[in-house]
Design a protein around this motif. Sequence first.
Motif, PDB file in Angstrom:
ATOM      1  N   VAL A 141       0.927  -1.064  -0.023  1.00 32.55           N
ATOM      2  CA  VAL A 141       0.048  -0.006  -0.229  1.00 32.55           C
ATOM      3  C   VAL A 141       0.890   1.191  -0.028  1.00 32.55           C
ATOM      4  CG1 VAL A 141      -0.350   0.145   2.657  1.00 32.55           C
ATOM      5  CG2 VAL A 141      -1.896   1.123   1.102  1.00 32.55           C
ATOM      6  N   ALA A 142       0.675   2.554  -0.527  1.00 34.56           N
ATOM      7  CA  ALA A 142       1.191   3.629  -0.429  1.00 34.56           C
ATOM      8  C   ALA A 142       1.077   4.172   1.036  1.00 34.56           C
ATOM      9  CB  ALA A 142       0.644   4.553  -1.583  1.00 34.56           C
ATOM     10  N   GLU A 143       2.269   4.861   1.192  1.00 37.00           N
ATOM     11  CA  GLU A 143       2.593   5.453   2.453  1.00 37.00           C
ATOM     12  C   GLU A 143       1.310   6.348   2.865  1.00 37.00           C
ATOM     13  OE1 GLU A 143       5.761   7.502   5.124  1.00 37.00           O
ATOM     14  OE2 GLU A 143       6.401   6.550   3.486  1.00 37.00           O
ATOM     15  N   ASP A 144       0.672   7.087   2.109  1.00 35.79           N
ATOM     16  CA  ASP A 144      -0.310   7.859   2.295  1.00 35.79           C
ATOM     17  C   ASP A 144      -1.590   7.159   2.460  1.00 35.79           C
ATOM     18  OD1 ASP A 144      -0.721   7.337  -0.360  1.00 35.79           O
ATOM     19  OD2 ASP A 144      -0.811   9.586  -1.058  1.00 35.79           O
ATOM     20  N   GLN A 145      -1.686   5.869   2.136  1.00 38.46           N
ATOM     21  CA  GLN A 145      -2.882   5.136   2.128  1.00 38.46           C
ATOM     22  C   GLN A 145      -2.616   4.234   3.390  1.00 38.46           C
ATOM     23  OE1 GLN A 145      -3.067   3.504  -1.660  1.00 38.46           O
ATOM     24  NE2 GLN A 145      -4.496   5.169  -2.449  1.00 38.46           N
ATOM     25  N   PHE A 146      -1.788   4.224   4.086  1.00 38.86           N
ATOM     26  CA  PHE A 146      -1.719   3.242   5.297  1.00 38.86           C
ATOM     27  C   PHE A 146      -2.741   3.506   6.280  1.00 38.86           C
ATOM     28  CE2 PHE A 146       0.586   1.230   8.628  1.00 38.86           C
ATOM     29  CZ  PHE A 146       1.052   0.189   8.205  1.00 38.86           C
ATOM     30  N   PRO A 147      -3.335   2.599   7.059  1.00 37.86           N
ATOM     31  CA  PRO A 147      -4.405   2.698   7.801  1.00 37.86           C
ATOM     32  C   PRO A 147      -3.997   3.497   9.209  1.00 37.86           C
ATOM     33  CG  PRO A 147      -3.924   0.461   7.673  1.00 37.86           C
ATOM     34  CD  PRO A 147      -2.866   1.145   6.626  1.00 37.86           C
ATOM     35  N   ARG A 148      -3.574   4.597   9.248  1.00 37.55           N
ATOM     36  CA  ARG A 148      -2.957   5.358  10.640  1.00 37.55           C
ATOM     37  C   ARG A 148      -4.019   5.292  11.402  1.00 37.55           C
ATOM     38  NH1 ARG A 148       2.398   6.841   9.904  1.00 37.55           N
ATOM     39  NH2 ARG A 148       3.103   7.070   7.794  1.00 37.55           N
ATOM     40  N   ASP A 149      -5.211   5.793  10.879  1.00 38.30           N
ATOM     41  CA  ASP A 149      -6.350   6.258  11.679  1.00 38.30           C
ATOM     42  C   ASP A 149      -6.759   5.034  12.413  1.00 38.30           C
ATOM     43  OD1 ASP A 149      -6.133   9.054  11.051  1.00 38.30           O
ATOM     44  OD2 ASP A 149      -7.809   8.787   9.648  1.00 38.30           O
ATOM     45  N   GLN A 150      -7.239   4.154  11.693  1.00 42.59           N
ATOM     46  CA  GLN A 150      -7.784   2.747  12.443  1.00 42.59           C
ATOM     47  C   GLN A 150      -6.842   2.373  13.677  1.00 42.59           C
ATOM     48  OE1 GLN A 150      -7.504   3.474   9.309  1.00 42.59           O
ATOM     49  NE2 GLN A 150      -9.080   2.232   7.871  1.00 42.59           N
ATOM     50  N   LEU A 151      -5.557   2.292  13.195  1.00 43.42           N
ATOM     51  CA  LEU A 151      -4.399   1.784  14.183  1.00 43.42           C
ATOM     52  C   LEU A 151      -4.371   2.791  15.347  1.00 43.42           C
ATOM     53  CD1 LEU A 151      -1.641   0.789  11.588  1.00 43.42           C
ATOM     54  CD2 LEU A 151      -2.884  -0.740  13.031  1.00 43.42           C
ATOM     55  N   ARG A 152      -4.346   3.778  15.123  1.00 45.45           N
ATOM     56  CA  ARG A 152      -4.577   5.106  16.193  1.00 45.45           C
ATOM     57  C   ARG A 152      -5.667   4.759  17.073  1.00 45.45           C
ATOM     58  NH1 ARG A 152      -4.196   9.171  12.988  1.00 45.45           N
ATOM     59  NH2 ARG A 152      -2.051   9.001  13.121  1.00 45.45           N
ATOM     60  N   GLU A 153      -6.830   4.383  16.787  1.00 45.49           N
ATOM     61  CA  GLU A 153      -7.876   3.967  17.452  1.00 45.49           C
ATOM     62  C   GLU A 153      -7.544   3.006  18.613  1.00 45.49           C
ATOM     63  OE1 GLU A 153     -11.316   3.206  15.179  1.00 45.49           O
ATOM     64  OE2 GLU A 153     -11.339   5.283  14.478  1.00 45.49           O
ATOM     65  N   LEU A 154      -6.461   2.043  18.260  1.00 49.44           N
ATOM     66  CA  LEU A 154      -6.105   0.882  18.893  1.00 49.44           C
ATOM     67  C   LEU A 154      -4.851   1.419  19.799  1.00 49.44           C
ATOM     68  CD1 LEU A 154      -6.684  -2.189  16.921  1.00 49.44           C
ATOM     69  CD2 LEU A 154      -8.089  -1.053  18.526  1.00 49.44           C
ATOM     70  N   GLY A 155      -4.240   2.566  19.754  1.00 50.03           N
ATOM     71  CA  GLY A 155      -3.163   3.029  20.350  1.00 50.03           C
ATOM     72  C   GLY A 155      -2.140   3.012  20.023  1.00 50.03           C
ATOM     73  N   TYR A 156      -2.015   2.630  18.564  1.00 49.49           N
ATOM     74  CA  TYR A 156      -0.617   2.384  17.824  1.00 49.49           C
ATOM     75  C   TYR A 156      -0.337   3.501  16.996  1.00 49.49           C
ATOM     76  CZ  TYR A 156      -1.014  -2.586  19.356  1.00 49.49           C
ATOM     77  OH  TYR A 156      -1.260  -3.751  19.932  1.00 49.49           O
ATOM     78  N   GLU A 157       1.069   3.957  17.103  1.00 46.08           N
ATOM     79  CA  GLU A 157       1.493   4.985  16.200  1.00 46.08           C
ATOM     80  C   GLU A 157       2.320   3.806  14.941  1.00 46.08           C
ATOM     81  OE1 GLU A 157       3.864   8.323  18.014  1.00 46.08           O
ATOM     82  OE2 GLU A 157       4.117   6.665  19.658  1.00 46.08           O
ATOM     83  N   ALA A 158       2.399   4.625  13.554  1.00 43.29           N
ATOM     84  CA  ALA A 158       3.089   3.742  12.842  1.00 43.29           C
ATOM     85  C   ALA A 158       4.274   4.556  12.074  1.00 43.29           C
ATOM     86  CB  ALA A 158       1.825   3.279  11.579  1.00 43.29           C
ATOM     87  N   ALA A 159       5.310   3.816  11.850  1.00 47.66           N
ATOM     88  CA  ALA A 159       6.471   4.197  11.011  1.00 47.66           C
ATOM     89  C   ALA A 159       6.168   3.650   9.588  1.00 47.66           C
ATOM     90  CB  ALA A 159       7.668   4.196  11.726  1.00 47.66           C
ATOM     91  N   VAL A 160       6.285   3.877   8.819  1.00 48.30           N
ATOM     92  CA  VAL A 160       6.047   3.246   7.438  1.00 48.30           C
ATOM     93  C   VAL A 160       7.074   3.492   6.312  1.00 48.30           C
ATOM     94  CG1 VAL A 160       4.325   2.846   5.753  1.00 48.30           C
ATOM     95  CG2 VAL A 160       3.594   3.416   7.960  1.00 48.30           C
ATOM     96  N   ASN A 161       7.375   2.365   5.605  1.00 48.13           N
ATOM     97  CA  ASN A 161       8.413   2.698   4.283  1.00 48.13           C
ATOM     98  C   ASN A 161       7.697   1.911   3.217  1.00 48.13           C
ATOM     99  OD1 ASN A 161      10.241   3.194   2.719  1.00 48.13           O
ATOM    100  ND2 ASN A 161      11.774   1.992   3.575  1.00 48.13           N
ATOM    101  N   ALA A 162       6.772   2.547   2.386  1.00 45.35           N
ATOM    102  CA  ALA A 162       6.090   1.827   1.377  1.00 45.35           C
ATOM    103  C   ALA A 162       5.585   2.764   0.092  1.00 45.35           C
ATOM    104  CB  ALA A 162       4.686   1.498   2.259  1.00 45.35           C
ATOM    105  N   THR A 163       5.660   2.254  -0.911  1.00 46.63           N
ATOM    106  CA  THR A 163       5.138   2.869  -2.071  1.00 46.63           C
ATOM    107  C   THR A 163       4.095   2.425  -2.754  1.00 46.63           C
ATOM    108  OG1 THR A 163       6.845   1.434  -3.247  1.00 46.63           O
ATOM    109  CG2 THR A 163       7.604   3.446  -2.492  1.00 46.63           C
TER     110      THR A 163
END
Length: 259
Positions: free
Chosen positions: A37-59
């Motif tokens: 998945v592209a980095e700007d499409q990574f599901p950060r919001d859903q993960l944040r709801e569970l308390g997770y931050e995300a560092a991503v390297n993806a294209t």
Amino acid sequence: MRIATWNVNSITARLPRLLAWLESSGTDVLCLQEAKVAEDQFPRDQLRELGYEAAVNATGRWNGVAVLSRVGLAEVVKGLPGDPGYEGAVEPRAISATCGPVRVCSVYVPNGREVDHPHYAYKLLWFEALRAAVAGDASGGRPFAVLGDYNVAPADEDVYDVAAFEGLTHVTPAERAALAALRETGLSDVVPRPLKYDRPYTYWDYRQLAFPKNRGMRIDLVYGNGPFTEAVKDAYVDREERKGKGASDHAPVVADLDV
């Protein structure tokens, strides 16, 4: 502290399972591979709801790695210095981050395809770049581990039938020598226990009923330095997560640390 690694084989396809697993497993840090998945499409919001931050390297193509953490996320480094790239492009196959008292590196090692394929030579060069990149952390005093899909079975017993892999990648002497060179930086293989059968396989092909027949491979590895491995109290393959509709072809590998 619970740290895991999981090749999810598309975070988009696996998102409901990923979120449910994070919630039920109590994982503090997850090293994730094959996000696709592209980095700007990574599901950060859903993960944040569970308390997770995300560092991503993806294209958004076939690779992509991430570190998910609910215990802090700092000192993020994307990629490897000296990454050889493939066909003129550097692929998103590594990301490092500090999560609380532990530093982790999530890796998705090139597959290699076939022994005489240019991708195999790229795989070996990529291992050299990985070794150089992690040497400092591996020899340091902070708990550190390189977790991910290594696309190499460390020994013959890490595949269901070594004869079935004759002449193929993932078991060649050169690939295993690359693993040995990586360990020489100060890392050790944290071998997990299986939840079923006698071998802690982490990958089973989708084809030919490989999973129910347990025709697997141990290619998802946790390589930790001394302070990391000394803190490990348990490690296991969560084989249950390979079951059912919509599963990845890899299972999570989990390590529990007293840090």
